[in-house]
Enzyme design. Structure first.
Site, PDB file in Angstrom:
ATOM      1  N   ARG A 142      84.586  -8.219  73.321  1.00 23.37           N
ATOM      2  CA  ARG A 142      83.407  -8.480  74.165  1.00 23.37           C
ATOM      3  C   ARG A 142      82.762  -7.177  74.648  1.00 23.37           C
ATOM      4  O   ARG A 142      82.267  -7.099  75.779  1.00 23.37           O
ATOM      5  CB  ARG A 142      83.765  -9.353  75.371  1.00 23.37           C
ATOM      6  CG  ARG A 142      84.579 -10.593  75.038  1.00 23.37           C
ATOM      7  CD  ARG A 142      83.920 -11.472  74.017  1.00 23.37           C
ATOM      8  NE  ARG A 142      84.760 -12.611  73.664  1.00 23.37           N
ATOM      9  CZ  ARG A 142      84.478 -13.419  72.637  1.00 23.37           C
ATOM     10  NH1 ARG A 142      83.417 -13.222  71.886  1.00 23.37           N
ATOM     11  NH2 ARG A 142      85.261 -14.432  72.358  1.00 23.37           N
ATOM     12  N   ASN A 183      94.483  -9.314  75.850  1.00 23.98           N
ATOM     13  CA  ASN A 183      95.082  -9.866  74.631  1.00 23.98           C
ATOM     14  C   ASN A 183      95.897  -8.714  74.053  1.00 23.98           C
ATOM     15  O   ASN A 183      95.502  -8.042  73.108  1.00 23.98           O
ATOM     16  CB  ASN A 183      94.009 -10.312  73.633  1.00 23.98           C
ATOM     17  CG  ASN A 183      93.312 -11.577  74.114  1.00 23.98           C
ATOM     18  OD1 ASN A 183      93.900 -12.390  74.822  1.00 23.98           O
ATOM     19  ND2 ASN A 183      92.048 -11.746  73.742  1.00 23.98           N
ATOM     20  N   GLU A 264      95.204 -19.151  75.629  1.00 23.32           N
ATOM     21  CA  GLU A 264      94.532 -18.858  74.358  1.00 23.32           C
ATOM     22  C   GLU A 264      95.509 -18.339  73.306  1.00 23.32           C
ATOM     23  O   GLU A 264      95.228 -17.369  72.610  1.00 23.32           O
ATOM     24  CB  GLU A 264      93.393 -17.854  74.569  1.00 23.32           C
ATOM     25  CG  GLU A 264      92.293 -18.390  75.443  1.00 23.32           C
ATOM     26  CD  GLU A 264      91.056 -17.492  75.520  1.00 23.32           C
ATOM     27  OE1 GLU A 264      89.958 -18.049  75.476  1.00 23.32           O
ATOM     28  OE2 GLU A 264      91.197 -16.264  75.621  1.00 23.32           O
ATOM     29  N   ASP A 337      84.803 -19.840  82.799  1.00 23.26           N
ATOM     30  CA  ASP A 337      84.871 -18.547  82.123  1.00 23.26           C
ATOM     31  C   ASP A 337      83.602 -17.713  82.230  1.00 23.26           C
ATOM     32  O   ASP A 337      82.791 -17.719  81.313  1.00 23.26           O
ATOM     33  CB  ASP A 337      85.200 -18.767  80.643  1.00 23.26           C
ATOM     34  CG  ASP A 337      85.536 -17.479  79.934  1.00 23.26           C
ATOM     35  OD1 ASP A 337      85.711 -16.465  80.624  1.00 23.26           O
ATOM     36  OD2 ASP A 337      85.631 -17.491  78.703  1.00 23.26           O
ATOM     37  N   GLU A 365      79.278 -10.730  78.381  1.00 20.43           N
ATOM     38  CA  GLU A 365      79.687 -11.618  77.293  1.00 20.43           C
ATOM     39  C   GLU A 365      78.787 -12.844  77.172  1.00 20.43           C
ATOM     40  O   GLU A 365      78.425 -13.247  76.070  1.00 20.43           O
ATOM     41  CB  GLU A 365      81.139 -12.051  77.520  1.00 20.43           C
ATOM     42  CG  GLU A 365      81.623 -13.101  76.530  1.00 20.43           C
ATOM     43  CD  GLU A 365      83.075 -13.514  76.739  1.00 20.43           C
ATOM     44  OE1 GLU A 365      83.738 -13.001  77.653  1.00 20.43           O
ATOM     45  OE2 GLU A 365      83.548 -14.362  75.959  1.00 20.43           O
ATOM     46  N   TRP A 510      86.411 -26.023  73.008  1.00 21.81           N
ATOM     47  CA  TRP A 510      85.699 -24.779  72.731  1.00 21.81           C
ATOM     48  C   TRP A 510      84.254 -25.079  72.325  1.00 21.81           C
ATOM     49  O   TRP A 510      83.469 -24.175  72.098  1.00 21.81           O
ATOM     50  CB  TRP A 510      86.394 -23.991  71.601  1.00 21.81           C
ATOM     51  CG  TRP A 510      87.349 -22.963  72.126  1.00 21.81           C
ATOM     52  CD1 TRP A 510      87.326 -22.405  73.371  1.00 21.81           C
ATOM     53  CD2 TRP A 510      88.454 -22.365  71.433  1.00 21.81           C
ATOM     54  NE1 TRP A 510      88.360 -21.499  73.493  1.00 21.81           N
ATOM     55  CE2 TRP A 510      89.062 -21.452  72.326  1.00 21.81           C
ATOM     56  CE3 TRP A 510      88.985 -22.508  70.147  1.00 21.81           C
ATOM     57  CZ2 TRP A 510      90.181 -20.692  71.969  1.00 21.81           C
ATOM     58  CZ3 TRP A 510      90.085 -21.749  69.812  1.00 21.81           C
ATOM     59  CH2 TRP A 510      90.677 -20.858  70.703  1.00 21.81           C
TER      60      TRP A 510
HETATM   61  O1  GCW Z   1      86.056 -15.095  78.147  1.00 21.84           O
HETATM   62  C1  GCW Z   1      87.088 -15.312  77.263  1.00 21.84           C
HETATM   63  C2  GCW Z   1      86.755 -14.388  76.156  1.00 21.84           C
HETATM   64  C3  GCW Z   1      87.948 -13.823  75.455  1.00 21.84           C
HETATM   65  C4  GCW Z   1      88.870 -13.232  76.534  1.00 21.84           C
HETATM   66  C5  GCW Z   1      89.305 -14.342  77.464  1.00 21.84           C
HETATM   67  C6  GCW Z   1      90.155 -13.836  78.607  1.00 21.84           C
HETATM   68  C7  GCW Z   1      90.237 -11.274  76.421  1.00 21.84           C
HETATM   69  O2  GCW Z   1      85.907 -15.048  75.244  1.00 21.84           O
HETATM   70  O3  GCW Z   1      87.497 -12.849  74.559  1.00 21.84           O
HETATM   71  O4  GCW Z   1      89.975 -12.568  75.979  1.00 21.84           O
HETATM   72  O5  GCW Z   1      88.193 -14.953  78.034  1.00 21.84           O
HETATM   73  O6  GCW Z   1      89.594 -13.575  79.655  1.00 21.84           O
HETATM   74  O7  GCW Z   1      91.349 -13.711  78.455  1.00 21.84           O
END
Ligand code: GCW
Length: 668
Positions: A142, A183, A264, A337, A365, A510
């Site tokens: 992102r 991640n 995730e 999110d 993002e 999703w």
């Molecule tokens: O917003 C989502 C994003 C992912 C991200 C995840 C998170 C790092 O699309 O890319 O991963 O959240 O915050 O863990």
């Protein structure tokens, strides 16, 4: 000469907001300490003083920088400034405080403020931390400003001008950074990588910035070769204990770990039948002897059916009070999110016996990447000041009355020369730091400061630019996701509108349709008591307010309710009328920004003028695309009229999304 001018001006915004002004006064300086932080202070002051004369005795000096102050008004790394043209006194109790005081002084000087009387400034949050989502291979999750500023080809290789990053952070009081992605790649903890991390920590230490690492919960197995990563297993505990010792041997002021677990697809304690608390506390115990902490994320997102917006609360509330005192739960501002607008996460205020902190997102993002002008301070203030009704506290207040306090945000930096991919995006990094220091500052004041430091001191121009900035986030909400809509963006790279998206075999939650539920009978996610009952996670009277479409704030109405297309609001407009109005209003706002911007030629540097002009063109086009794509798609259900001619047809909207991903466009 002529060709040089634009280059100089470009360099100005590459230097972020650090363009301080030369001082002509014949000050004689006195510094209480000699250490790496005072070396930074001397360097900063040398760069704005023709000659840095120093005195051996305090009485002989006219510019004092003290880190041994007894002033009772000063707390932690706070400071007090008294200054006029003849004398300056910056006092603090720590070297970091002295550095922060010097930056505050330079900032005020830049805007022409020469007389400062008893200015007391103490930070509100202890840990003011950036989260970089940078991967060892050099990519940035992102990220919209190029490649990583920390990594390249599996190794640490930081930007050669990393000092600018350190200075920028220190100048707003940011004192911590997580350099790798949540991640997390297990190899971040390899001995070789840790040697590299040490070099980063050494470079940042003089600026009072501590390094933290995001770690992968299954590192003991994935990196250490153990059979398991079960947090209650003795060998696993041993592995972490040794790893932590190795880290502190290299980096004595290491901050601690940030963990994304059981979300995730990432591993976590629940893979072994344990809880988030078991996992977090195990790591916390390993870090405790060294003063390290664990920031454990509440962003849990696993397929379990039901309403995704409820998951974090459902998973974490039963664990309230079960976390060690060097654990802090990091909660995203909204329950889903980082959408353009979400209600606050109901965990704020509800978790009464657990230390909690907010996680914001500076990188855009879901807000137009580094292409859309979207000043985020207004969004963050809306969040911080929202009343939770838990013991009468605002969201901000729920994060303050605890031993550890922290405020975090996902960074928007990359290896592009200007760091953020867009000069206007720099303002959000600045704003985050200023709010972490003092969340009571207004969005307006922060915008003014940043404009003065980065773009111009011309009063009329400052007013106009600040006005655009303050309106910009609402404009983005309007042309992307008005009235509480959310998650309508393109699949995977989260660029452009794609409310129609349907990927065969992909997880239902999703898909945009899961969130907007557009159908012949109406639009919106029913989270009221007749639906998923997410409203129940809020404290009264919010719960009853959100539960009733007539009382629910209009900006959240489709977040909490599924309403018929001809639902009528108090102003007499139907839901469809309001949708059309908001989508089009967003576009009109961008047109208005363009009109104002054209009047600023000559008031800001040419490169900045041209950059913003070009980006606003992209923003307008994408705003029109969002408006048209969403309205034309929703119209297939509502069968109601769009009272103007769209720029794009529905087919064109779909085709535009698929022509090229943003990442591919960046490579051009
Ligand atoms: O917003 C989502 C994003 C992912 C991200 C995840 C998170 C790092 O699309 O890319 O991963 O959240 O915050 O863990």
């Amino acid at each position: 000469m002529l060709t040089l001018l634009p280059m100089l001006a470009t360099a100005q915004s590459d230097n972020l907001w650090l363009n301080f002004k030369t001082m002509q006064e014949p000050y004689v300086f006195y510094f209480t300490s000699k250490n790496a932080t005072f070396d930074v202070i001397r360097k900063e002051l040398s760069s704005v003083t023709p000659n840095l004369y120093t005195a051996k005795k305090q009485e002989k000096a006219s510019f004092l920088v003290l880190d041994n102050s007894q002033n009772p008004a000063i707390q932690g790394d706070g400071f007090v400034i008294n200054a006029d043209e003849k004398n300056v006194k910056i006092e603090a109790k720590t070297s970091a405080g002295a550095l922060y005081g010097v930056y505050e002084f330079l900032r005020r000087r830049k805007t022409g403020e020469t007389v400062i009387k008893d200015l007391v400034s103490n930070h509100v949050y202890q840990i003011r931390i950036l989260n970089h989502w940078d991967n060892p291979d050099g990519s940035v999750e992102r990220g919209y400003a190029g490649k990583s500023i920390w990594f390249q080809d599996g190794k640490i290789n930081f930007r050669s001008d990393i000092e600018t990053y350190a200075r920028a952070n220190a100048s707003v009081g940011i004192n911590a950074t997580v350099i790798d992605n949540v991640n997390a790649d297990p190899k971040i903890l390899s001995s070789q990588m840790l040697q590299g991390v040490k070099t980063v920590a050494d470079r940042l230490r003089p600026y009072n910035i501590k390094v933290y690492l995001a770690v992968n919960f299954s590192s003991p197995a994935a990196l250490g070769g153990l059979k398991t990563s079960d947090p209650l297993d003795k060998d696993v505990i041993d592995w972490w204990t040794k790893k932590v010792k190795e880290i502190y041997t290299l980096i004595p002021n290491f901050g601690g770990f940030l963990v994304k677990a059981n979300s995730e697809g990432l591993p976590g304690p629940m893979d072994f039948g344990r809880t988030h608390a078991d996992g977090a506390n195990m790591l916390a115990k390993a870090l405790k002897p060294y003063g390290g902490i664990v920031m454990w994320r509440a962003f849990v997102y696993n397929p379990q059916g039901g309403d995704r917006a409820k998951q974090a609360y459902d998973e974490f509330m039963p664990l309230d009070g079960k976390f060690d005192d060097n654990v802090i739960i990091q909660i995203k501002n909204g329950p889903v999110d980082f959408q353009p607008r979400e209600p606050f996460s109901p965990l704020f205020g509800a978790m009464k016996n657990t230390q909690i902190m907010a996680e914001l997102q500076i990188t855009q993002e879901y807000l137009g990447y580094s292409d859309h002008l979207c000043y985020l301070a207004t969004m963050w203030k809306e969040f911080l000041d929202y009343p939770t009704y838990h013991n009468g506290k605002t969201v901000k207040e729920t994060t303050l009355n605890q031993k550890l306090t922290a405020f975090s945000a996902v960074a928007n930096t990359g290896n592009m020369k200007n760091w953020c991919g867009y000069v206007m995006a720099q303002s959000n990094w600045y704003a985050f730091g200023r709010l972490a220091w003092n969340p009571d500052l207004t969005s307006q004041q922060i915008a003014k400061e940043w404009i003065n430091l980065t773009l111009t001191n011309d009063e009329d121009a400052v007013k106009k630019i600040s006005n655009i900035m303050l309106r910009s986030r609402e404009a983005v909400v309007d042309y992307m996701t008005p009235l509480g809509l959310h998650h309508l963006m393109g699949w995977s790279d989260h660029w452009g509108p794609e409310p129609w998206c349907a990927i065969p075999g992909a997880r239902e939650d999703w898909m945009p349709r899961y969130y907007h539920k557009a159908a012949a009978d109406g639009l919106g996610f029913n989270r009221s008591s007749t639906g998923s009952n997410a409203v129940e996670q809020y404290q009264e009277p919010l719960k009853s307010m959100f539960d009733n479409p007539k009382l629910c704030p209009k900006e959240f109405v489709l977040w909490f309710h599924h309403l018929p297309w001809d639902y009528t609001f108090d102003n007499g407009n139907t839901l469809w009328d309001e949708l059309v109005y908001h989508y089009d209003k967003g576009v009109k706002e961008v047109e208005a920004f363009q009109n104002v911007w054209t009047t600023l030629k000559g008031k800001v540097s040419d490169p900045v003028f041209n950059e913003v002009t070009e980006k606003l063109k992209v923003q307008l086009d994408e705003a029109q695309w969002w408006r048209d794509g969403c309205l034309l798609y929703f119209q297939t259900f509502s069968k109601m009229d769009i009272p103007f001619k769209t720029k794009y047809t529905f087919e064109e909207c779909k085709a535009k999304l698929r022509t090229k991903s943003y990442i591919e466009r960046q490579k051009d």
